[in-house]
Design a protein around this motif. Structure first.
Motif, PDB file in Angstrom:
ATOM      1  N   UNK A 259      -2.401 -88.926  35.543  1.00 36.46           N
ATOM      2  CA  UNK A 259      -3.468 -89.475  34.698  1.00 36.46           C
ATOM      3  C   UNK A 259      -2.872 -89.927  33.368  1.00 36.46           C
ATOM      4  N   UNK A 260      -3.152 -91.159  32.963  1.00 36.60           N
ATOM      5  CA  UNK A 260      -2.579 -91.642  31.696  1.00 36.60           C
ATOM      6  C   UNK A 260      -3.033 -90.797  30.500  1.00 36.60           C
ATOM      7  N   UNK A 261      -2.145 -90.686  29.539  1.00 35.64           N
ATOM      8  CA  UNK A 261      -2.460 -90.001  28.287  1.00 35.64           C
ATOM      9  C   UNK A 261      -3.203 -90.961  27.374  1.00 35.64           C
ATOM     10  N   UNK A 262      -4.071 -90.426  26.551  1.00 39.51           N
ATOM     11  CA  UNK A 262      -4.741 -91.203  25.508  1.00 39.51           C
ATOM     12  C   UNK A 262      -3.927 -91.022  24.235  1.00 39.51           C
ATOM     13  N   UNK A 263      -3.569 -92.097  23.590  1.00 35.17           N
ATOM     14  CA  UNK A 263      -2.795 -92.008  22.354  1.00 35.17           C
ATOM     15  C   UNK A 263      -1.320 -91.765  22.629  1.00 35.17           C
ATOM     16  N   UNK A 264      -0.562 -91.637  21.570  1.00 35.27           N
ATOM     17  CA  UNK A 264       0.875 -91.425  21.676  1.00 35.27           C
ATOM     18  C   UNK A 264       1.178 -89.973  22.025  1.00 35.27           C
ATOM     19  N   UNK A 265       2.248 -89.784  22.788  1.00 37.27           N
ATOM     20  CA  UNK A 265       2.712 -88.437  23.091  1.00 37.27           C
ATOM     21  C   UNK A 265       3.694 -88.004  22.007  1.00 37.27           C
ATOM     22  N   UNK A 266       3.610 -86.743  21.620  1.00 41.89           N
ATOM     23  CA  UNK A 266       4.505 -86.208  20.592  1.00 41.89           C
ATOM     24  C   UNK A 266       5.854 -85.899  21.222  1.00 41.89           C
ATOM     25  N   UNK A 267       6.882 -86.530  20.717  1.00 44.04           N
ATOM     26  CA  UNK A 267       8.225 -86.296  21.238  1.00 44.04           C
ATOM     27  C   UNK A 267       8.621 -84.836  21.005  1.00 44.04           C
ATOM     28  N   UNK A 268       9.139 -84.217  22.038  1.00 45.52           N
ATOM     29  CA  UNK A 268       9.564 -82.831  21.932  1.00 45.52           C
ATOM     30  C   UNK A 268       8.461 -81.823  22.215  1.00 45.52           C
ATOM     31  N   UNK A 269       7.220 -82.282  22.296  1.00 47.83           N
ATOM     32  CA  UNK A 269       6.109 -81.387  22.608  1.00 47.83           C
ATOM     33  C   UNK A 269       6.018 -81.215  24.128  1.00 47.83           C
ATOM     34  N   UNK A 270       5.481 -80.096  24.554  1.00 50.16           N
ATOM     35  CA  UNK A 270       5.342 -79.826  25.980  1.00 50.16           C
ATOM     36  C   UNK A 270       4.301 -80.753  26.600  1.00 50.16           C
ATOM     37  N   UNK A 271       4.351 -80.865  27.925  1.00 55.80           N
ATOM     38  CA  UNK A 271       3.343 -81.648  28.637  1.00 55.80           C
ATOM     39  C   UNK A 271       1.952 -81.088  28.383  1.00 55.80           C
ATOM     40  N   UNK A 272       1.840 -79.759  28.328  1.00 56.47           N
ATOM     41  CA  UNK A 272       0.554 -79.110  28.086  1.00 56.47           C
ATOM     42  C   UNK A 272       0.021 -79.489  26.707  1.00 56.47           C
ATOM     43  N   UNK A 273       0.883 -79.468  25.709  1.00 60.19           N
ATOM     44  CA  UNK A 273       0.464 -79.842  24.350  1.00 60.19           C
ATOM     45  C   UNK A 273       0.039 -81.303  24.287  1.00 60.19           C
ATOM     46  N   UNK A 274       0.811 -82.165  24.919  1.00 64.56           N
ATOM     47  CA  UNK A 274       0.459 -83.586  24.927  1.00 64.56           C
ATOM     48  C   UNK A 274      -0.834 -83.840  25.693  1.00 64.56           C
ATOM     49  N   UNK A 275      -1.078 -83.091  26.761  1.00 65.49           N
ATOM     50  CA  UNK A 275      -2.323 -83.278  27.511  1.00 65.49           C
ATOM     51  C   UNK A 275      -3.512 -82.835  26.668  1.00 65.49           C
ATOM     52  N   UNK A 276      -3.382 -81.714  25.961  1.00 66.14           N
ATOM     53  CA  UNK A 276      -4.468 -81.250  25.105  1.00 66.14           C
ATOM     54  C   UNK A 276      -4.731 -82.250  23.983  1.00 66.14           C
ATOM     55  N   UNK A 277      -3.672 -82.774  23.390  1.00 68.02           N
ATOM     56  CA  UNK A 277      -3.836 -83.790  22.343  1.00 68.02           C
ATOM     57  C   UNK A 277      -4.527 -85.029  22.911  1.00 68.02           C
ATOM     58  N   UNK A 278      -4.179 -85.389  24.128  1.00 66.30           N
ATOM     59  CA  UNK A 278      -4.822 -86.525  24.789  1.00 66.30           C
ATOM     60  C   UNK A 278      -6.308 -86.265  24.982  1.00 66.30           C
ATOM     61  N   UNK A 279      -6.648 -85.062  25.420  1.00 64.65           N
ATOM     62  CA  UNK A 279      -8.053 -84.694  25.630  1.00 64.65           C
ATOM     63  C   UNK A 279      -8.850 -84.782  24.325  1.00 64.65           C
ATOM     64  N   UNK A 280      -8.239 -84.359  23.251  1.00 68.69           N
ATOM     65  CA  UNK A 280      -8.900 -84.412  21.951  1.00 68.69           C
ATOM     66  C   UNK A 280      -9.074 -85.873  21.510  1.00 68.69           C
ATOM     67  N   UNK A 281      -8.094 -86.707  21.786  1.00 67.44           N
ATOM     68  CA  UNK A 281      -8.211 -88.138  21.468  1.00 67.44           C
ATOM     69  C   UNK A 281      -9.352 -88.784  22.245  1.00 67.44           C
ATOM     70  N   UNK A 282      -9.476 -88.418  23.531  1.00 67.30           N
ATOM     71  CA  UNK A 282     -10.568 -88.950  24.355  1.00 67.30           C
ATOM     72  C   UNK A 282     -11.911 -88.521  23.773  1.00 67.30           C
ATOM     73  N   UNK A 283     -12.019 -87.230  23.449  1.00 68.24           N
ATOM     74  CA  UNK A 283     -13.281 -86.728  22.878  1.00 68.24           C
ATOM     75  C   UNK A 283     -13.593 -87.443  21.565  1.00 68.24           C
ATOM     76  N   UNK A 284     -12.607 -87.632  20.733  1.00 67.93           N
ATOM     77  CA  UNK A 284     -12.808 -88.312  19.461  1.00 67.93           C
ATOM     78  C   UNK A 284     -13.335 -89.731  19.672  1.00 67.93           C
TER      79      UNK A 284
END
Length: 106
Positions: A77-102
């Motif tokens: 599933x594509x991520x929403x927004x930019x992925x944080x370099x060096x962050x885990x996949x789990x962290x990037x997925x949560x950030x993506x979820x928050x971007x979608x909600x926003x």
């Protein structure tokens, strides 16, 4: 076992939740939910005094969970927004979820 649950085994997490309407409002605008199968707990504090704070709070929680569940079912599933370099996949997925909600709330 899911990617998210691997990052935070549910056997290591005990939690409790309580919400209070507070002193100024007649309704509680906060919302929270846990999905142990995902190792995920989300709390959204309603914006007291603003129109539909309780609606935004509920929609935020529902959207974050939906995005994480969709990612569990569809790992590419594509991520929403930019992925944080060096962050885990789990962290990037949560950030993506928050971007979608926003996006949805706005």
């Amino acid at each position: 076992m899911s990617t998210i649950a691997k990052a935070l085994p549910t056997s290591l997490l005990d939690f409790g939740a309580r919400s209070d309407v507070g002193r100024s409002r007649s309704n509680n605008e906060d919302n929270f939910h846990a999905a142990l199968e995902l190792g995920l707990f989300v709390l959204s504090d309603g914006m007291g005094g603003l129109d539909a704070g309780e609606v935004a709070s509920k929609l935020t929680v529902e959207t974050v969970f939906a995005h994480c569940r969709d990612a569990e079912a569809t790992p590419n599933l594509p991520y929403e927004g930019d992925q944080a370099e060096g962050a885990s996949d789990v962290s990037n997925r949560l950030a993506s979820a928050i971007q979608v909600a926003n996006k949805i709330i706005r």
